[in-house]
Design a protein around this motif. Sequence first.
Motif, PDB file in Angstrom:
ATOM      1  N   VAL A   8       0.880  -1.147   0.000  1.00 50.12           N
ATOM      2  CA  VAL A   8       0.000   0.000   0.000  1.00 50.12           C
ATOM      3  C   VAL A   8       0.930   1.213   0.000  1.00 50.12           C
ATOM      4  N   LEU A   9       0.645   2.161  -0.886  1.00 48.31           N
ATOM      5  CA  LEU A   9       1.500   3.344  -1.039  1.00 48.31           C
ATOM      6  C   LEU A   9       1.091   4.384  -0.004  1.00 48.31           C
ATOM      7  N   VAL A  10       2.039   4.814   0.829  1.00 43.10           N
ATOM      8  CA  VAL A  10       1.725   5.708   1.946  1.00 43.10           C
ATOM      9  C   VAL A  10       2.515   7.008   1.847  1.00 43.10           C
ATOM     10  N   ASP A  11       1.918   8.077   2.363  1.00 41.67           N
ATOM     11  CA  ASP A  11       2.573   9.383   2.299  1.00 41.67           C
ATOM     12  C   ASP A  11       3.579   9.612   3.417  1.00 41.67           C
ATOM     13  N   ASP A  12       3.538   8.781   4.449  1.00 44.91           N
ATOM     14  CA  ASP A  12       4.461   8.907   5.583  1.00 44.91           C
ATOM     15  C   ASP A  12       4.598   7.520   6.205  1.00 44.91           C
ATOM     16  N   GLN A  13       5.758   6.901   6.040  1.00 45.03           N
ATOM     17  CA  GLN A  13       5.931   5.521   6.506  1.00 45.03           C
ATOM     18  C   GLN A  13       5.768   5.371   8.017  1.00 45.03           C
ATOM     19  N   GLN A  14       6.287   6.302   8.787  1.00 44.84           N
ATOM     20  CA  GLN A  14       6.196   6.168  10.246  1.00 44.84           C
ATOM     21  C   GLN A  14       4.761   6.351  10.725  1.00 44.84           C
ATOM     22  N   LYS A  15       4.046   7.310  10.140  1.00 44.63           N
ATOM     23  CA  LYS A  15       2.631   7.502  10.474  1.00 44.63           C
ATOM     24  C   LYS A  15       1.853   6.246  10.081  1.00 44.63           C
ATOM     25  N   ALA A  16       2.161   5.707   8.907  1.00 44.24           N
ATOM     26  CA  ALA A  16       1.493   4.494   8.442  1.00 44.24           C
ATOM     27  C   ALA A  16       1.780   3.317   9.368  1.00 44.24           C
ATOM     28  N   LEU A  17       3.032   3.187   9.798  1.00 43.87           N
ATOM     29  CA  LEU A  17       3.377   2.096  10.711  1.00 43.87           C
ATOM     30  C   LEU A  17       2.560   2.185  11.992  1.00 43.87           C
ATOM     31  N   ARG A  18       2.439   3.387  12.545  1.00 42.49           N
ATOM     32  CA  ARG A  18       1.617   3.554  13.760  1.00 42.49           C
ATOM     33  C   ARG A  18       0.160   3.181  13.486  1.00 42.49           C
ATOM     34  N   PRO A  33      16.093   0.113   7.515  1.00 39.66           N
ATOM     35  CA  PRO A  33      16.413   1.409   6.904  1.00 39.66           C
ATOM     36  C   PRO A  33      17.004   1.232   5.508  1.00 39.66           C
ATOM     37  N   MET A  34      16.558   2.097   4.591  1.00 40.70           N
ATOM     38  CA  MET A  34      17.048   2.076   3.206  1.00 40.70           C
ATOM     39  C   MET A  34      17.151   3.524   2.731  1.00 40.70           C
ATOM     40  N   GLY A  35      18.186   4.220   3.168  1.00 45.05           N
ATOM     41  CA  GLY A  35      18.332   5.628   2.814  1.00 45.05           C
ATOM     42  C   GLY A  35      17.306   6.466   3.545  1.00 45.05           C
ATOM     43  N   GLU A  36      16.591   7.323   2.813  1.00 46.77           N
ATOM     44  CA  GLU A  36      15.606   8.183   3.471  1.00 46.77           C
ATOM     45  C   GLU A  36      14.316   7.441   3.813  1.00 46.77           C
ATOM     46  N   HIS A  37      14.152   6.226   3.307  1.00 45.83           N
ATOM     47  CA  HIS A  37      12.961   5.430   3.576  1.00 45.83           C
ATOM     48  C   HIS A  37      13.366   4.126   4.263  1.00 45.83           C
ATOM     49  N   ALA A  38      12.425   3.225   4.393  1.00 46.00           N
ATOM     50  CA  ALA A  38      12.697   1.930   5.009  1.00 46.00           C
ATOM     51  C   ALA A  38      11.851   0.867   4.330  1.00 46.00           C
ATOM     52  N   TRP A  39      12.285  -0.382   4.483  1.00 43.80           N
ATOM     53  CA  TRP A  39      11.508  -1.540   4.046  1.00 43.80           C
ATOM     54  C   TRP A  39      10.684  -1.947   5.263  1.00 43.80           C
TER      55      TRP A  39
END
Length: 133
Positions: A8-18, A33-39
């Motif tokens: 699912v494509l999300v605008d904010d990974q940390q917000k999505a994780l919560r 961690p993968m650069g500015e984003h994460a897996w």
Amino acid sequence: MRIHLTSVLVDDQQKALRFYTETLGFRLKHNIPMGEHAWITVVSEEAPEGTELLLEPDGHPAVRPFKTALMEDGIPSASFAVDDIEAEHERLMAKGVRFVQPPTDLGSVTVAVFDDSCGNLIQISEENLQGGT
């Protein structure tokens, strides 16, 4: 062949994780961690070795217009099965989730659609016994 991973494509990974863990109740499987984003993947508490859901960044230029069009047309990005849609609807409403479609009987299935707060509509569905409830 089986489905191992979907996203699912999300605008904010940390917000999505919560949201996907604390609100929906999924379990974190990977956060690499993968650069500015994460897996970041989550799995169902009911099937921790089952299909993983990747919380994928929506940074590609084509993604946001696509997501906006889906939202405007009321088209869910994903669908999750539940055993009791009325109970799940009430549980999520109590957590402040905004539903754009309450549980609706469509004959063989009852569906509801909510905003995941990360740019997506998500459908939940319950199969109805003998084509109706």
